[in-house]
Design a protein around this motif. Sequence first.
Motif, PDB file in Angstrom:
ATOM      1  N   THR A  20       0.838  -1.202   0.000  1.00 28.09           N
ATOM      2  CA  THR A  20       0.000   0.000   0.000  1.00 28.09           C
ATOM      3  C   THR A  20       0.875   1.256   0.000  1.00 28.09           C
ATOM      4  O   THR A  20       2.050   1.204   0.383  1.00 28.09           O
ATOM      5  CB  THR A  20      -0.908   0.033   1.255  1.00 28.09           C
ATOM      6  OG1 THR A  20      -0.052   0.072   2.398  1.00 28.09           O
ATOM      7  CG2 THR A  20      -1.813  -1.184   1.321  1.00 28.09           C
ATOM      8  N   LEU A  21       0.264   2.367  -0.387  1.00 25.54           N
ATOM      9  CA  LEU A  21       0.985   3.637  -0.417  1.00 25.54           C
ATOM     10  C   LEU A  21       1.414   4.010   0.997  1.00 25.54           C
ATOM     11  O   LEU A  21       2.529   4.492   1.239  1.00 25.54           O
ATOM     12  CB  LEU A  21       0.060   4.708  -1.015  1.00 25.54           C
ATOM     13  CG  LEU A  21       0.737   5.980  -1.505  1.00 25.54           C
ATOM     14  CD1 LEU A  21       1.762   5.656  -2.586  1.00 25.54           C
ATOM     15  CD2 LEU A  21      -0.294   6.953  -2.035  1.00 25.54           C
ATOM     16  N   LYS A  22       0.497   3.725   1.958  1.00 27.90           N
ATOM     17  CA  LYS A  22       0.798   4.031   3.357  1.00 27.90           C
ATOM     18  C   LYS A  22       2.039   3.237   3.789  1.00 27.90           C
ATOM     19  O   LYS A  22       2.973   3.775   4.383  1.00 27.90           O
ATOM     20  CB  LYS A  22      -0.412   3.640   4.214  1.00 27.90           C
ATOM     21  CG  LYS A  22      -0.316   4.083   5.643  1.00 27.90           C
ATOM     22  CD  LYS A  22      -1.604   3.669   6.382  1.00 27.90           C
ATOM     23  CE  LYS A  22      -1.365   3.602   7.861  1.00 27.90           C
ATOM     24  NZ  LYS A  22      -2.437   2.866   8.524  1.00 27.90           N
ATOM     25  N   GLY A  23       2.048   1.932   3.443  1.00 25.11           N
ATOM     26  CA  GLY A  23       3.179   1.055   3.781  1.00 25.11           C
ATOM     27  C   GLY A  23       4.467   1.577   3.178  1.00 25.11           C
ATOM     28  O   GLY A  23       5.527   1.550   3.806  1.00 25.11           O
ATOM     29  N   PHE A  24       4.347   2.114   1.949  1.00 27.49           N
ATOM     30  CA  PHE A  24       5.515   2.657   1.254  1.00 27.49           C
ATOM     31  C   PHE A  24       6.114   3.832   2.041  1.00 27.49           C
ATOM     32  O   PHE A  24       7.309   3.878   2.309  1.00 27.49           O
ATOM     33  CB  PHE A  24       5.095   3.110  -0.154  1.00 27.49           C
ATOM     34  CG  PHE A  24       6.152   3.825  -0.918  1.00 27.49           C
ATOM     35  CD1 PHE A  24       7.174   3.117  -1.532  1.00 27.49           C
ATOM     36  CD2 PHE A  24       6.143   5.221  -1.025  1.00 27.49           C
ATOM     37  CE1 PHE A  24       8.163   3.782  -2.249  1.00 27.49           C
ATOM     38  CE2 PHE A  24       7.121   5.884  -1.730  1.00 27.49           C
ATOM     39  CZ  PHE A  24       8.134   5.161  -2.343  1.00 27.49           C
ATOM     40  N   PHE A  25       5.230   4.765   2.477  1.00 26.28           N
ATOM     41  CA  PHE A  25       5.736   5.946   3.196  1.00 26.28           C
ATOM     42  C   PHE A  25       6.269   5.585   4.579  1.00 26.28           C
ATOM     43  O   PHE A  25       7.274   6.123   5.011  1.00 26.28           O
ATOM     44  CB  PHE A  25       4.644   7.024   3.281  1.00 26.28           C
ATOM     45  CG  PHE A  25       4.461   7.722   1.957  1.00 26.28           C
ATOM     46  CD1 PHE A  25       5.526   8.443   1.403  1.00 26.28           C
ATOM     47  CD2 PHE A  25       3.273   7.650   1.252  1.00 26.28           C
ATOM     48  CE1 PHE A  25       5.384   9.079   0.170  1.00 26.28           C
ATOM     49  CE2 PHE A  25       3.125   8.272   0.025  1.00 26.28           C
ATOM     50  CZ  PHE A  25       4.191   8.990  -0.519  1.00 26.28           C
ATOM     51  N   ILE A  26       5.588   4.642   5.252  1.00 26.23           N
ATOM     52  CA  ILE A  26       6.056   4.235   6.589  1.00 26.23           C
ATOM     53  C   ILE A  26       7.453   3.640   6.496  1.00 26.23           C
ATOM     54  O   ILE A  26       8.364   4.002   7.245  1.00 26.23           O
ATOM     55  CB  ILE A  26       5.063   3.236   7.251  1.00 26.23           C
ATOM     56  CG1 ILE A  26       3.771   3.969   7.607  1.00 26.23           C
ATOM     57  CG2 ILE A  26       5.668   2.599   8.493  1.00 26.23           C
ATOM     58  CD1 ILE A  26       2.667   3.079   8.119  1.00 26.23           C
ATOM     59  N   SER A  27       7.653   2.730   5.513  1.00 27.87           N
ATOM     60  CA  SER A  27       8.971   2.094   5.412  1.00 27.87           C
ATOM     61  C   SER A  27      10.046   3.087   4.965  1.00 27.87           C
ATOM     62  O   SER A  27      11.189   3.008   5.377  1.00 27.87           O
ATOM     63  CB  SER A  27       8.930   0.879   4.489  1.00 27.87           C
ATOM     64  OG  SER A  27       8.349   1.224   3.288  1.00 27.87           O
ATOM     65  N   MET A  28       9.606   4.098   4.151  1.00 24.71           N
ATOM     66  CA  MET A  28      10.557   5.153   3.753  1.00 24.71           C
ATOM     67  C   MET A  28      10.994   5.930   4.989  1.00 24.71           C
ATOM     68  O   MET A  28      12.177   6.181   5.209  1.00 24.71           O
ATOM     69  CB  MET A  28       9.874   6.123   2.779  1.00 24.71           C
ATOM     70  CG  MET A  28       9.737   5.575   1.383  1.00 24.71           C
ATOM     71  SD  MET A  28      11.196   5.821   0.414  1.00 24.71           S
ATOM     72  CE  MET A  28      11.014   7.560   0.032  1.00 24.71           C
TER      73      MET A  28
END
Length: 249
Positions: A20-28
């Motif tokens: 998910t996009l949210k997962g992408f930003f969290i891991s970033m």
Amino acid sequence: MDAIVVENLSKHFRKAYDKTLKGFFISMAKREKRYKEFIALNNVSFTVKKGESYAIIGKNGAGKSTLFKVLSGIIYPDAGKVQMNGKVAPLIELGAGLSRDLTGAENIRLNCAIFGLNKKRIEEVYPEIVAFSELEEFIDTPVKFYSSGMKARLGFSIAVHIDADIILIDEVLAVGDKDFKKKCYAKMEELRGSDKTLVIVSHSLKPLRKICDRALILERGCVVDVGGIDEMIDKYQDEKKPKKNQKGA
Ligand SMILES: Nc1ncnc2c1ncn2[C@@H]1O[C@H](COP(=O)(O)OP(=O)(O)OP(=O)(O)O)[C@@H](O)[C@H]1O
């Protein structure tokens, strides 16, 4: 002579933890890796002799289709060597190699031409392919209107009639009806006695006993064993049986 030589083949994939996009930003933000490395094939080596019928057996996710994709050149391995000594007809995904907008007849001619058959040879095999597929009624219909069973019929018929030296068949018969499957198994049995090399992936083990000479058991991307077809199927089935609880036995 060996038709297929596979040496120390490895292939890994990256599996995303969270797409998910949210997962992408969290891991970033956390500077974490968003994927884990996954080894689909791990140092796989084997040889298939010319004229041999060879089965690859293993549970879901063992790496069978990945191996076939490497053998047919659809994907590249990360390491290792593959030598295919002859013309390869891969039947590895339902509908792959068939153009959706072309009719059955056009697809037969196109596949034959791509495979290098000349005009005369195409006209010779065309009626054999149509007759074997039993798709006479639908041969002028675009393939996009075919059912999965019809695509399997057309794909199988083309693969076994185009003068290939090595035929790779990955579970595509699972969708066919009972009578057609029987006919395909009989055709594969016939190929067993020819100089064509057949490599087949199937979860239907019973027919493999008749079709194949040897088998390779694949588990989590690794070769567990290679040997005579009956011995390997027995071994695989034994390993799949739930182990009895030793306590109190
Ligand atoms: N393109 C890909 N990207 C990420 N992972 C992949 C990819 N292709 C295959 N895999 C993974 O590699 C592993 C082996 O898959 P493969 O399809 O080769 O197994 P299989 O033995 O053919 O399974 P099945 O019997 O269910 O068809 C699986 O865990 C699968 O999820």
